[in-house]
Design an enzyme around this catalytic site. Structure first.
Site, PDB file in Angstrom:
ATOM      1  N   ARG A 153       1.656  39.400  41.624  1.00 40.60           N
ATOM      2  CA  ARG A 153       2.257  38.634  40.519  1.00 40.60           C
ATOM      3  C   ARG A 153       2.196  37.111  40.720  1.00 40.60           C
ATOM      4  O   ARG A 153       2.088  36.357  39.767  1.00 40.60           O
ATOM      5  CB  ARG A 153       3.740  38.986  40.424  1.00 40.60           C
ATOM      6  CG  ARG A 153       4.054  40.111  39.498  1.00 40.60           C
ATOM      7  CD  ARG A 153       5.511  40.470  39.722  1.00 40.60           C
ATOM      8  NE  ARG A 153       5.865  41.661  38.995  1.00 40.60           N
ATOM      9  CZ  ARG A 153       6.329  41.649  37.745  1.00 40.60           C
ATOM     10  NH1 ARG A 153       6.505  40.524  37.104  1.00 40.60           N
ATOM     11  NH2 ARG A 153       6.628  42.775  37.144  1.00 40.60           N
ATOM     12  N   ASP A 164       0.229  40.945  36.460  1.00 39.78           N
ATOM     13  CA  ASP A 164       1.397  41.813  36.347  1.00 39.78           C
ATOM     14  C   ASP A 164       0.800  43.202  36.102  1.00 39.78           C
ATOM     15  O   ASP A 164       0.223  43.466  35.040  1.00 39.78           O
ATOM     16  CB  ASP A 164       2.255  41.343  35.162  1.00 39.78           C
ATOM     17  CG  ASP A 164       3.331  42.360  34.806  1.00 39.78           C
ATOM     18  OD1 ASP A 164       3.342  43.465  35.399  1.00 39.78           O
ATOM     19  OD2 ASP A 164       4.154  42.053  33.927  1.00 39.78           O
ATOM     20  N   LYS A 224       1.248  54.690  51.333  1.00 38.50           N
ATOM     21  CA  LYS A 224       2.463  55.429  51.050  1.00 38.50           C
ATOM     22  C   LYS A 224       3.563  54.510  50.517  1.00 38.50           C
ATOM     23  O   LYS A 224       3.465  53.315  50.750  1.00 38.50           O
ATOM     24  CB  LYS A 224       2.923  56.181  52.291  1.00 38.50           C
ATOM     25  CG  LYS A 224       3.612  55.281  53.347  1.00 38.50           C
ATOM     26  CD  LYS A 224       3.982  56.046  54.562  1.00 38.50           C
ATOM     27  CE  LYS A 224       5.447  56.251  54.681  1.00 38.50           C
ATOM     28  NZ  LYS A 224       6.216  55.120  55.212  1.00 38.50           N
ATOM     29  N   HIS A 274      -1.138  55.504  58.296  1.00 43.36           N
ATOM     30  CA  HIS A 274      -1.688  54.579  59.293  1.00 43.36           C
ATOM     31  C   HIS A 274      -1.653  55.154  60.702  1.00 43.36           C
ATOM     32  O   HIS A 274      -2.342  54.668  61.590  1.00 43.36           O
ATOM     33  CB  HIS A 274      -1.024  53.191  59.194  1.00 43.36           C
ATOM     34  CG  HIS A 274       0.325  53.099  59.835  1.00 43.36           C
ATOM     35  ND1 HIS A 274       1.469  53.489  59.205  1.00 43.36           N
ATOM     36  CD2 HIS A 274       0.702  52.661  61.049  1.00 43.36           C
ATOM     37  CE1 HIS A 274       2.499  53.287  60.015  1.00 43.36           C
ATOM     38  NE2 HIS A 274       2.067  52.786  61.135  1.00 43.36           N
ATOM     39  N   GLU A 286      12.197  54.257  67.194  1.00 48.17           N
ATOM     40  CA  GLU A 286      12.054  52.833  66.872  1.00 48.17           C
ATOM     41  C   GLU A 286      13.345  52.099  67.235  1.00 48.17           C
ATOM     42  O   GLU A 286      14.428  52.680  67.157  1.00 48.17           O
ATOM     43  CB  GLU A 286      11.808  52.650  65.377  1.00 48.17           C
ATOM     44  CG  GLU A 286      10.522  53.276  64.896  1.00 48.17           C
ATOM     45  CD  GLU A 286      10.275  52.929  63.434  1.00 48.17           C
ATOM     46  OE1 GLU A 286       9.522  51.981  63.186  1.00 48.17           O
ATOM     47  OE2 GLU A 286      10.861  53.581  62.563  1.00 48.17           O
ATOM     48  N   ASP A 339      10.438  59.125  55.150  1.00 46.39           N
ATOM     49  CA  ASP A 339       9.723  57.924  55.583  1.00 46.39           C
ATOM     50  C   ASP A 339       8.798  58.208  56.774  1.00 46.39           C
ATOM     51  O   ASP A 339       7.731  57.615  56.884  1.00 46.39           O
ATOM     52  CB  ASP A 339      10.751  56.844  55.967  1.00 46.39           C
ATOM     53  CG  ASP A 339      10.110  55.508  56.321  1.00 46.39           C
ATOM     54  OD1 ASP A 339       9.161  55.109  55.620  1.00 46.39           O
ATOM     55  OD2 ASP A 339      10.543  54.871  57.304  1.00 46.39           O
ATOM     56  N   HIS A 364       3.715  60.741  59.008  1.00 42.60           N
ATOM     57  CA  HIS A 364       3.231  60.485  60.366  1.00 42.60           C
ATOM     58  C   HIS A 364       3.475  61.651  61.319  1.00 42.60           C
ATOM     59  O   HIS A 364       2.586  62.074  62.044  1.00 42.60           O
ATOM     60  CB  HIS A 364       3.887  59.228  60.944  1.00 42.60           C
ATOM     61  CG  HIS A 364       3.849  58.046  60.024  1.00 42.60           C
ATOM     62  ND1 HIS A 364       2.759  57.759  59.236  1.00 42.60           N
ATOM     63  CD2 HIS A 364       4.764  57.069  59.754  1.00 42.60           C
ATOM     64  CE1 HIS A 364       2.996  56.657  58.539  1.00 42.60           C
ATOM     65  NE2 HIS A 364       4.209  56.228  58.834  1.00 42.60           N
ATOM     66  N   LYS A 408      15.726  55.236  63.683  1.00 44.33           N
ATOM     67  CA  LYS A 408      15.779  53.774  63.801  1.00 44.33           C
ATOM     68  C   LYS A 408      16.926  53.436  64.755  1.00 44.33           C
ATOM     69  O   LYS A 408      17.874  54.203  64.896  1.00 44.33           O
ATOM     70  CB  LYS A 408      16.067  53.148  62.433  1.00 44.33           C
ATOM     71  CG  LYS A 408      15.027  53.540  61.378  1.00 44.33           C
ATOM     72  CD  LYS A 408      14.134  52.385  61.019  1.00 44.33           C
ATOM     73  CE  LYS A 408      13.159  52.728  59.924  1.00 44.33           C
ATOM     74  NZ  LYS A 408      11.795  52.325  60.253  1.00 44.33           N
TER      75      LYS A 408
HETATM   76  C1  BG6 Z   1       6.098  53.182  58.280  1.00 46.58           C
HETATM   77  C2  BG6 Z   1       7.538  53.393  57.934  1.00 46.58           C
HETATM   78  O1  BG6 Z   1       5.286  54.106  57.610  1.00 46.58           O
HETATM   79  O2  BG6 Z   1       5.915  53.325  59.675  1.00 46.58           O
HETATM   80  C3  BG6 Z   1       8.420  52.436  58.712  1.00 46.58           C
HETATM   81  O3  BG6 Z   1       7.725  53.200  56.549  1.00 46.58           O
HETATM   82  C4  BG6 Z   1       8.145  52.511  60.187  1.00 46.58           C
HETATM   83  O4  BG6 Z   1       9.806  52.691  58.457  1.00 46.58           O
HETATM   84  C5  BG6 Z   1       6.647  52.396  60.456  1.00 46.58           C
HETATM   85  O5  BG6 Z   1       8.835  51.460  60.832  1.00 46.58           O
HETATM   86  C6  BG6 Z   1       6.341  52.677  61.914  1.00 46.58           C
HETATM   87  O6  BG6 Z   1       5.001  52.380  62.181  1.00 46.58           O
HETATM   88  P1  BG6 Z   1       4.539  52.011  63.655  1.00 46.58           P
HETATM   89  O7  BG6 Z   1       3.057  51.899  63.545  1.00 46.58           O
HETATM   90  O8  BG6 Z   1       5.225  50.759  64.029  1.00 46.58           O
HETATM   91  O9  BG6 Z   1       4.974  53.163  64.514  1.00 46.58           O
END
Ligand code: BG6
Length: 479
Positions: A46, A87, A142, A172, A210, A229, A234, A328
């Site tokens: 934007r 937009d 995602k 990822h 984390e 999440d 993952h 977390k």
């Molecule tokens: C993301 C989540 O997909 O992965 C985040 O949305 C998370 O909440 C992150 O912190 C963790 O990725 P990595 O590569 O740091 O383990």
């Protein structure tokens, strides 16, 4: 559709992911000469930047998020960037976007890193603007929905303009080197595969811990929670790579066929096989941190921690629990997979008073990338008071074993594969749906049983019930 894209269109070009990951990854690929000289990158969002304004913005992001020793090609990289404000909900803007993208010689790769609510209008706009033809592929970041039903809606919307072989769903974790190394470990060695089953493996643990909290993602995270999440994507990808049958080749279809098969064998989780938690104020690495509700500014039922005892109903894994946990504000940042083997069937050392401890394979994914196999060995000596055995680690630290090759971030690999059109490390629609199907079952059971997250102190390993989840099976979490 095989082509190497010579245009890359980045939606969400001013967002957090673009600044932290996408721009640095593209700059690194450029500096290492891995992308074509002709590749032009058009950013859109934007914000009303012109080309020069966006180059400035990108330079600041690179200076902030890229290690100084990897910024070598930054000046020439910035010349590749152009920008078109848009937009995404305003269909009138897509013609100008198409003009800005121009006519690629080979093809166009699009990367969508925007709010999920913008997916559908963006796809419609792209199609209307002529940016969805045969020589266009799309990468989707995602979250792709929040349930099976909503993910189907997103996928249907995408499929109206992009067939599956031009749709690249990003997880990822699949771009991480050690995650790919799981395939090498399992299928490039004869050692493990004969033992890789219920007869020889007692259980598997997957931990993604984390130390961070909400990180300013309040709106998104509170509507998602740890299960959606982290586990839906993952952790289930890690589980699938550990548990799948050997694919016939290192090929997108062969690998994804095996992953989806194993994901479909996940059994519906019983209510006493999950534990959820939410962090309260505590300390991380010696620093005081507020609780989730304080960061959020209101009470919430969103889980920031989840532990699950999962089962795969197939021959290979019958009776082998897969313990998953993620959270977390845990004491350390650590992603690892632990494969716990069974004891030897008969210990010849028992009569000499020596204990044999079952072998264990620990695959460290981050922060350290290493593989450790614990073996029993005899403690040197004359054994006058009996044989003594001890566990010794067989350690492979990837950083030492492969000191030469540059350590790349996951998005470098994924962006390159998107540009070149290799789908192996991207998630196919049927995988995503199998993942959501299982996750929806867990959420439905939480709702039926009125399960709400238990508090845990920031800096601890989650609620004590998570410890009890494994201890009652005689298993300790690996810490
Ligand atoms: C993301 C989540 O997909 O992965 C985040 O949305 C998370 O909440 C992150 O912190 C963790 O990725 P990595 O590569 O740091 O383990």
């Amino acid at each position: 559709m095989s082509f190497t894209a010579d245009r890359l269109l980045l939606f969400g070009a001013t967002g957090d992911l673009a600044q932290r990951m996408l721009l640095p990854s593209l700059c690194a690929l450029h500096a290492d000469g891995l992308v074509d000289e002709d590749l032009e990158i058009v950013g859109t969002a934007r914000q009303p930047f012109d080309d020069a304004g966006y180059r400035n913005f990108a330079r600041e992001a690179l200076e902030k998020f890229m290690p100084a020793d990897r910024r070598g090609g930054m000046a020439t990289f910035l010349n590749r960037l152009r920008y078109q404000p848009l937009d995404a909900t305003d269909m009138a803007g897509y013609a100008a976007l198409a003009d800005k993208v121009g006519t690629p010689k080979q093809g166009l790769a699009i990367f969508l890193s925007t709010a999920p609510s913008l997916f559908e209008p963006t796809i419609v706009g792209l199609a209307a603007g002529g940016l969805a033809g045969e020589k266009v592929r799309i990468g989707l970041e995602k979250p792709l929905g929040t349930s099976l039903e909503s993910s189907r809606e997103v996928n249907d919307a995408v499929a109206r303009a992009f067939p599956e072989d031009r749709t690249f769903r990003i997880d990822h974790y699949l771009g991480k080197e050690t995650v790919q190394n799981l395939l090498a470990l399992r299928f490039a060695n004869i050692l493990f595969e004969p033992l890789w089953n219920a007869a020889h493996i007692d259980h598997v643990q997957i931990t993604v811990a984390e130390t961070v909290g909400l990180e300013g993602r309040v709106g998104f995270y509170d509507g998602a929670g740890a299960l959606r999440d982290m586990v839906q994507n993952h952790m289930l990808q890690l589980l699938a790579l550990v548990a799948m049958e050997p694919p016939s080749s290192y090929d997108a279809t062969a690998i994804r066929d095996e992953k989806v098969k194993v994901l479909r064998t996940l059994r519906l989780v019983a209510p006493d096989e999950t534990v959820t938690g939410q962090y309260r104020a505590g300390a991380i690495l010696g620093q005081p941190v507020p609780g989730y509700d304080e960061e959020l500014g209101k009470p919430s039922d969103t889980e920031t921690f989840v532990a699950i005892k999962a089962h795969l109903d197939n021959w290979r894994w019958k009776g082998v629990p897969f313990y998953l946990r993620t959270g977390k504000r845990l004491p350390e940042r650590k992603t690892e997979i632990v494969v716990q083997f069974r004891p030897v069937p008969h210990s010849i050392f028992a009569g000499r008073g020596a204990l044999t401890v079952p072998n264990r394979l620990v695959i460290g994914i981050q922060p350290e990338e290493n593989i450790t196999l614990s073996l029993m060995a005899k403690v040197p000596g004359l054994d006058r008071e009996g044989v003594r055995l001890r566990q010794v680690p067989l350690d492979i630290a990837m950083a030492d074993a492969f000191a030469g090759p540059t350590k790349r971030i996951a998005y470098e690999r994924l962006l390159l594969d998107l540009i070149e059109g290799d789908q192996t490390l991207f998630v196919r629609r049927d995988e995503v749906e199998a993942q959501w199907d299982w996750i929806d079952g867990i959420r439905a059971s939480w709702a039926v049983h009125g399960l709400t997250p238990k508090p845990y102190t920031a800096g601890s390993w989650g609620p004590s019930a998570a410890i009890a989840l494994t201890e009652r099976d005689g298993v300790h979490w690996h810490e």
